[in-house]
Scaffold this motif. Structure first.
Motif, short mmCIF file in Angstrom:
data_model
loop_
_atom_site.label_atom_id
_atom_site.label_comp_id
_atom_site.label_asym_id
_atom_site.label_seq_id
_atom_site.Cartn_x
_atom_site.Cartn_y
_atom_site.Cartn_z
N GLN A 168 -2.94 -2.65 10.68
CA GLN A 168 -2.43 -3.11 9.39
C GLN A 168 -3.32 -4.16 8.73
O GLN A 168 -3.45 -4.17 7.51
CB GLN A 168 -1.02 -3.72 9.56
CG GLN A 168 0.05 -2.72 9.96
CD GLN A 168 0.26 -1.64 8.92
OE1 GLN A 168 0.17 -1.88 7.73
NE2 GLN A 168 0.54 -0.43 9.38
N LYS A 174 -7.68 -0.42 8.59
CA LYS A 174 -7.36 0.24 7.31
C LYS A 174 -8.22 1.49 7.14
O LYS A 174 -7.75 2.52 6.63
CB LYS A 174 -7.58 -0.73 6.15
CG LYS A 174 -6.51 -1.82 6.10
CD LYS A 174 -6.86 -2.91 5.10
CE LYS A 174 -5.87 -4.07 5.27
NZ LYS A 174 -6.23 -5.23 4.46
N THR B 92 -2.99 -0.13 -0.20
CA THR B 92 -2.55 -0.62 -1.51
C THR B 92 -3.61 -0.27 -2.55
O THR B 92 -4.72 0.16 -2.22
CB THR B 92 -2.37 -2.15 -1.49
OG1 THR B 92 -3.66 -2.73 -1.24
CG2 THR B 92 -1.38 -2.59 -0.44
N ALA B 94 -5.29 -2.40 -4.36
CA ALA B 94 -6.44 -3.28 -4.14
C ALA B 94 -7.30 -2.78 -2.98
O ALA B 94 -8.53 -2.77 -3.07
CB ALA B 94 -5.96 -4.70 -3.86
N GLU B 95 -6.65 -2.33 -1.90
CA GLU B 95 -7.41 -1.86 -0.73
C GLU B 95 -8.15 -0.56 -1.04
O GLU B 95 -9.27 -0.35 -0.57
CB GLU B 95 -6.46 -1.64 0.45
CG GLU B 95 -5.97 -2.94 1.06
CD GLU B 95 -4.78 -2.78 1.99
OE1 GLU B 95 -4.44 -3.75 2.68
OE2 GLU B 95 -4.16 -1.68 2.01
N ARG B 125 -4.79 -4.04 -12.09
CA ARG B 125 -4.67 -5.39 -11.51
C ARG B 125 -3.19 -5.74 -11.29
O ARG B 125 -2.85 -6.40 -10.32
CB ARG B 125 -5.34 -6.42 -12.42
CG ARG B 125 -5.88 -7.63 -11.69
CD ARG B 125 -6.42 -8.67 -12.64
NE ARG B 125 -7.70 -8.31 -13.22
CZ ARG B 125 -8.88 -8.58 -12.66
NH1 ARG B 125 -8.93 -9.18 -11.49
NH2 ARG B 125 -10.00 -8.25 -13.26
N TYR B 127 -0.87 -3.78 -10.45
CA TYR B 127 -0.31 -3.03 -9.32
C TYR B 127 -1.09 -3.26 -8.03
O TYR B 127 -0.95 -2.48 -7.08
CB TYR B 127 -0.31 -1.52 -9.63
CG TYR B 127 0.24 -1.17 -10.98
CD1 TYR B 127 1.46 -1.66 -11.41
CD2 TYR B 127 -0.47 -0.33 -11.83
CE1 TYR B 127 1.95 -1.34 -12.65
CE2 TYR B 127 0.03 0.01 -13.08
CZ TYR B 127 1.25 -0.51 -13.49
OH TYR B 127 1.75 -0.20 -14.71
N ALA B 128 -1.91 -4.29 -8.00
CA ALA B 128 -2.85 -4.48 -6.88
C ALA B 128 -2.20 -4.39 -5.50
O ALA B 128 -2.78 -3.83 -4.57
CB ALA B 128 -3.57 -5.81 -7.03
N THR B 129 -0.98 -4.91 -5.37
CA THR B 129 -0.36 -4.94 -4.04
C THR B 129 0.55 -3.73 -3.80
O THR B 129 1.16 -3.62 -2.74
CB THR B 129 0.49 -6.22 -3.87
OG1 THR B 129 1.43 -6.28 -4.94
CG2 THR B 129 -0.37 -7.47 -3.88
N ARG B 130 0.63 -2.85 -4.79
CA ARG B 130 1.50 -1.67 -4.66
C ARG B 130 0.83 -0.60 -3.80
O ARG B 130 -0.38 -0.38 -3.94
CB ARG B 130 1.75 -1.13 -6.07
CG ARG B 130 2.94 -0.24 -6.17
CD ARG B 130 3.09 0.26 -7.59
NE ARG B 130 3.81 -0.67 -8.44
CZ ARG B 130 4.21 -0.36 -9.68
NH1 ARG B 130 3.93 0.83 -10.18
NH2 ARG B 130 4.87 -1.23 -10.40
#
Lengths: 294, 235
Positions: A168, A174, B92, B94-95, B125, B127-130
């Motif tokens: 995680q 990832k 996410t 961002a990832e 930006r 929704y970065a953590t979505r």
């Protein structure tokens, strides 16, 4: 109360070791889509390697406290050698029908069985008194729990938490999850799949070899232990759900506790109980308790 | 920048592409237009290395791509945004954008590349953590293209970037693609609707049954009877 506690301690101990092997099976299947029958062989090789390492430790009169780090190190060392070598072989069956994967990994089971016979012989091997050297924890007037069981349960718990954190929170974790989801797209995002596959397979092997090494103070290492474990590991995966890591944990607990209960209450029912649960899961929830439906 | 010559592709003994040839110059926006099944996606997938051609050549700034894997092509600077976006739902937003900066080093810093992706698609930006799975179709398209910017690709292959989107979203994505071209990136778009082809496109190629049947400007395409017959659009 005592039978209940005995079943719990012995069941969770079995589940802890089973979880390690099943987690290795799950991650290899999740990322590489390989159904690895040889997971049982890695467990058996880990056990034999572990027993040899323990024999050296006893011969060198090392303190008991060093035995567990030595067992873990022996499992890791074996995995570092075996993982990349076997993964190289498996490249021939990536993207091929599952029959090829099953045939190749079953061939590995037979080969490793002969390797064990050549190096350690056909008779079961046991570590003398190491299990009892760790002492016992008194929990009542007539009830004690072997410390070694508690240590192995603790190690398995730490590994499962560490594994969850790795997947995680770390970049490589990832990347592993992304590759499991869509390897083709990941390649277009510059992920070197061959490196991910080597790392993931070695990690899967390490879970098996460390699990095998940790079990030897409590149980004998024998030629058929790998094949026996394959059955248990696949029962765990079917019950928990193929590809699901929390499923591996739940499946291992179910198999471990049911087996312990059967051994305590009605030993003839030991394997049958597992198969009944497996059949029930396949009929009522084919994707497993925590698996995603196709 | 990209030269495709006499490309022929067979899939399960069916001829999908026949003698496909076209060029995309550095900094250009070129569109491959054709109905579904014309061979546009196969052309992009062949350039990306997912499909091996039976014949023909693909060159990127003079480098022959024959025998190079998808990974090699991505390393050479080809970015791919597939038709169904293929956003990584396990990660996410961002990832998804950061991932190519972990795997490919370029002269630009990871921070610069990530900022550029968010600058071109500012909505992302928010929704970065979505998780990637919790996005609408349009947001997925944006994220898929944003990843190619974070990869620092010099050639972007965009497969149907406007397909299935509401008319309200299309102008925003079209504007972002224009910005990408203004940044000096080379873009090759596969598109089934002629009216979706951006008016700033340098050239379009029309495909039918695995062949290029027209090559020219958007204005010329609008006047060409063959193009009108194939695309079936009113001018």
């Amino acid at each position: 109360m005592l039978p209940g506690l005995n079943i719990l301690i012995s069941g969770v101990f079995n589940a802890a070791v089973l979880f390690l092997i099943a987690a290795g099976l799950q991650i290899v299947f999740g990322v590489q889509k390989i159904v690895n029958l040889a997971c049982g062989s890695f467990y058996a090789l880990g056990a034999y390697f572990g027993i040899t390492a323990l024999a050296w430790a006893v011969k060198l009169q090392l303190p008991v406290a060093t035995f567990i780090p030595i067992l873990i190190a022996s499992g890791l060392l074996l995995a570092v050698v075996l993982g990349p070598t076997v993964e190289r072989l498996l490249r021939f069956v990536y993207h091929r029908d599952e029959h090829f994967q099953l045939l190749l990994t079953f061939a590995l089971v037979l080969i490793f069985e002969d390797v064990i016979r050549i190096f350690w012989g056909a008779s079961p091997l046991q570590s003398n008194n190491v299990y009892f050297a760790f002492g016992e924890l008194p929990l009542g007037r007539n009830f004690t729990v072997p410390n070694y069981n508690l240590i192995v349960i603790g190690i398995a718990l730490a590994i499962s938490l560490g594994f969850g954190w790795f997947l995680q929170a770390t970049r490589f974790g990832k990347i592993v999850r992304a590759t499991a989801e869509n390897a083709a797209m990941c390649e277009a995002l510059c992920i070197d799949l061959s490196k991910v596959y080597v790392a993931v397979f070695t990690l899967g092997v390490a879970l098996g070899t460390v699990g095998g090494a940790l079990v030897v103070p409590a149980a004998a290492a024998s030629l058929d232990m790998g094949v026996e474990l394959i059955v248990d590991a696949f029962a765990v995966v079917i019950i928990g759900g193929l590809g699901s890591m929390p499923g591996a944990l739940v499946g291992a607990l179910v198999v471990g506790l049911v087996r312990a209960a059967a051994i305590w209450l009605y030993p003839e029912f030991e394997m049958l109980a597992i198969y009944v649960i497996v059949i029930a899961v396949l009929i009522l929830r084919p994707q497993g308790l925590l698996g995603k439906s196709a | 920048m990209l030269e495709v010559s006499d490309l022929a592709v067979e899939i399960q003994s069916s001829e999908i592409l026949r003698g496909v040839s076209f060029n995309v110059g550095a900094g250009e926006l070129v569109c491959l237009v054709g109905r579904n099944g014309a061979g546009k996606t196969t052309t992009l997938r062949t350039i990306m290395g997912y499909v091996a051609p039976r014949a023909g050549a693909i060159r990127l700034t003079g480098t022959d791509l024959r025998g190079k894997s998808t990974l090699d092509r991505a390393r050479l600077g080809i970015g791919y945004s597939p038709e169904d976006s293929e956003v990584l739902g396990e990660l996410t937003v961002a990832e998804n954008i950061e991932l190519p900066t972990w795997t490919r080093r370029t002269e630009k810093s990871a921070h610069e590349r990530i900022e550029l992706a968010f600058q071109v698609f500012p909505n992302l930006r928010r929704y970065a953590t979505r998780p990637g799975t919790h996005l609408s179709g349009g947001e997925r398209k944006m994220l898929s293209i944003a990843r190619t910017l974070a990869l620092d690709a010099k050639l972007l292959l965009l497969d149907e970037p406007f397909e299935g989107l509401s008319p309200a979203i299309i102008p925003g994505i079209r504007h972002s693609v224009h910005e990408i071209v203004r940044l000096g990136r080379t873009v090759l778009i596969a598109e089934s609707e002629l009216q979706h082809v951006p008016d700033y496109a340098d050239r379009i190629y029309v495909m039918e049954r695995g062949e290029i049947v027209f090559g020219g400007s958007l204005e010329q395409a609008h006047c060409d009877p063959t193009v009108r017959r194939i695309i079936g659009t009113t001018v």
